[in-house]
Design an enzyme around this catalytic site. Structure first.
Site: not given
Ligand code: UD1
Ligand code: CA
Length: 462
Positions: A15, A331, A438
């Site tokens: 079941r 994690r 940059r």
């Protein structure tokens, strides 16, 4: 008293409508069979024998490390046959027989059974309970003097008898070796073709040997035959566990929506908000606050830690006084130092974060070693993966990483160095240096005005 345990777990569990053997279905993060084993362990049995049949290999594999033995019941000929099959492997002394699909049984109830059994000198004692709402349990038949004379299976009982005999068989038996000798006298049930263990009761009753049933809470007996039963049993176990932690000084804002697995532990004065899942072997310290919607799995969380809304922590460690989230993801193999801060939308994987270090916003730290008191600016990313291999990033203590920085691993930022915002760092930065990468900024004066008049000129020519 020398005691062995037999757990019946060969049944099909049809079941459940599942490919997983019934006793491996989990209740609060542990297979049902494990809960039964947990309940009998404190009785210090000399051995635990599990009768397996359906899905035998899977069950054996799952429990191969638990120090329990297995016997295979080749054909499911009923509970009487199952115990008979186990009997050859049972040591001397008494035998406790219980069902593998009854995960709510408690050590306390088993102890009451053992105590009564010994006090009365019975050769067979079993647990019974009352619950009018339940069908499918065996009924305990007593004579006029109140002595147990038989157990009749529900489906073979007339409705008149059903009204008269409301005491139900819990399916937990304590049998002396003398009682086991009667197993061979059980006859196959004509209607079902099974050998019912319960038939041993009338056989022993006729022999005049000591036999009785002892009442226990209905809750302890509930068996799982369907997914609905599984949810009911899980709900009861959740309530039991949460109540126990409340008794020990933990606040649950809404215990009905807080799921704490059975192996988890929580420290005093910790507060747990709704929709929180504390799973596996998680241990939460004292005075923590776990805000709504968080899940903590197999992790060690220190004292005074705040886990803010909707965070996920897996197989990690969080030091005392640290703050995680909202919406952070630790994690596996992340180690967060004391008083460190892992803020909004920060993901950490297989990294250690030093004491007092901060990564407050929108950051990915993978395979990194971050020293104490480091400040990681918003949008920092460790580029730890080149498509084939993973590489480490080392950030020494006291480093300041400006926002929107990529650290292309393997790379090391020396102690106390600064990395200017927007840098793509591909080479090591020496201690105390400023790394800047940059394109120099140009300002084109009056650019907007010139663009607008050029557009107007083109329109005018049309
Ligand atoms: C059984 C009892 C019933 C009792 C109830 C309590 C019998 C005949 N009936 O009914 O009186 O009220 O438990 O839960 O014993 N199993 C085997 N091999 C088999 C058959 C069953 O190992 O050949 C195992 C099942 O996996 C299960 C346990 O025995 O764990 C009980 O079997 P089940 O068929 O569920 O018996 P019930 O109908 O619940
Ligand atoms: Ca059953």
């Amino acid at each position: 008293m020398s005691l062995s345990v037999v757990i019946l777990a060969a049944g099909r569990g049809k079941r459940m409508k599942s490919r997983t053997p019934k006793v491996l279905h989990e209740v609060l993060g542990r297979p049902m069979l494990q809960h039964v084993i947990d309940a009998v362990m404190p009785l210090k049995p000399s051995g635990i024998i599990t009768v397996v049949g359906n899905g035998a290999e899977e069950v054996k594999q799952r429990f191969s490390t638990e120090g329990i033995s297995f016997v295979l019941q080749k054909q499911l000929l009923g509970t009487g046959n199952a115990v008979a099959v186990a009997r050859r492997h049972i040591g001397r002394g008494a035998v406790l027989v219980l069902n593998g699909d009854g995960p709510l049984i408690t050590t306390k109830t088993l102890r009451i059974l053992v105590r009564n059994h010994l006090k009365r000198g019975n050769i067979l004692s079993f647990l019974s309970f009352y619950d009018e709402s339940l069908a499918g349990y065996g009924r305990v038949i007593r004579d006029k003097a109140g002595r147990v004379s038989a157990i009749a299976e529900d489906r073979h009982v007339s409705s008149a008898d059903r009204k008269q005999f409301t005491e139900l068989n819990g399916g937990v038996y304590l049998m002396e070796a003398e009682a086991l000798q009667y197993l061979g006298r059980i006859r196959k049930n004509r209607r079902s073709g099974e050998y019912y263990l319960t038939d041993i009761v009338s056989i022993i009753a006729r022999s005049g040997k000591g036999l009785d049933a002892y009442e226990c809470p209905a809750e302890d007996i509930l068996g799982v035959n369907s997914r609905h039963d599984l949810s009911v049993v899980s709900g009861i176990m959740r309530k039991r566990i949460n109540r126990e932690w409340m008794n020990r000084g933990v606040t649950f804002i809404d215990p009905d929506t807080t799921v704490v697995h059975s192996m988890v532990s929580l420290g005093m004065d910790t507060i747990v908000y709704p929709n929180t899942y504390l799973e596996g072997s998680t241990r939460i310290g004292k005075g923590c606050v776990i805000y709504p919607g968080s899940r903590v799995l197999n992790s060690l969380v220190g004292d005074g830690v705040m886990v803010k809304d909707n965070s996920l922590i897996e197989d990690s460690r969080v030091g005392d006084g640290a703050s995680i989230g909202p919406c952070a993801h630790l994690r596996p193999q992340s180690v967060i130092g004391r008083r460190a801060k892992i803020g909004n939308f920060v993901e950490v994987k297989k990294s250690s974060i030093g004491e007092g270090a901060k990564a407050s916003h929108l950051t990915y730290l993978g395979d990194a070693m971050v020293g104490a008191d480091v400040n990681i600016g918003a949008g920092t990313i460790t580029c730890n993966y080149d498509g084939t291999n993973k590489y480490r990033t080392v950030i020494e203590p006291g480093v300041f990483i400006g926002s929107d920085t990529q650290l292309v691993a393997p790379v090391k930022i020396g102690r106390g160095a600064y990395v200017a915002a927007g840098a793509t760092v591909t080479r090591d930065v020496p201690p105390g240096a400023l790394a800047i990468s940059r394109v120099p900024q140009k300002n084109l004066d009056d650019w907007v005005q010139r663009k607008n008049s050029a557009t107007a000129g083109r329109k005018g020519r049309k």
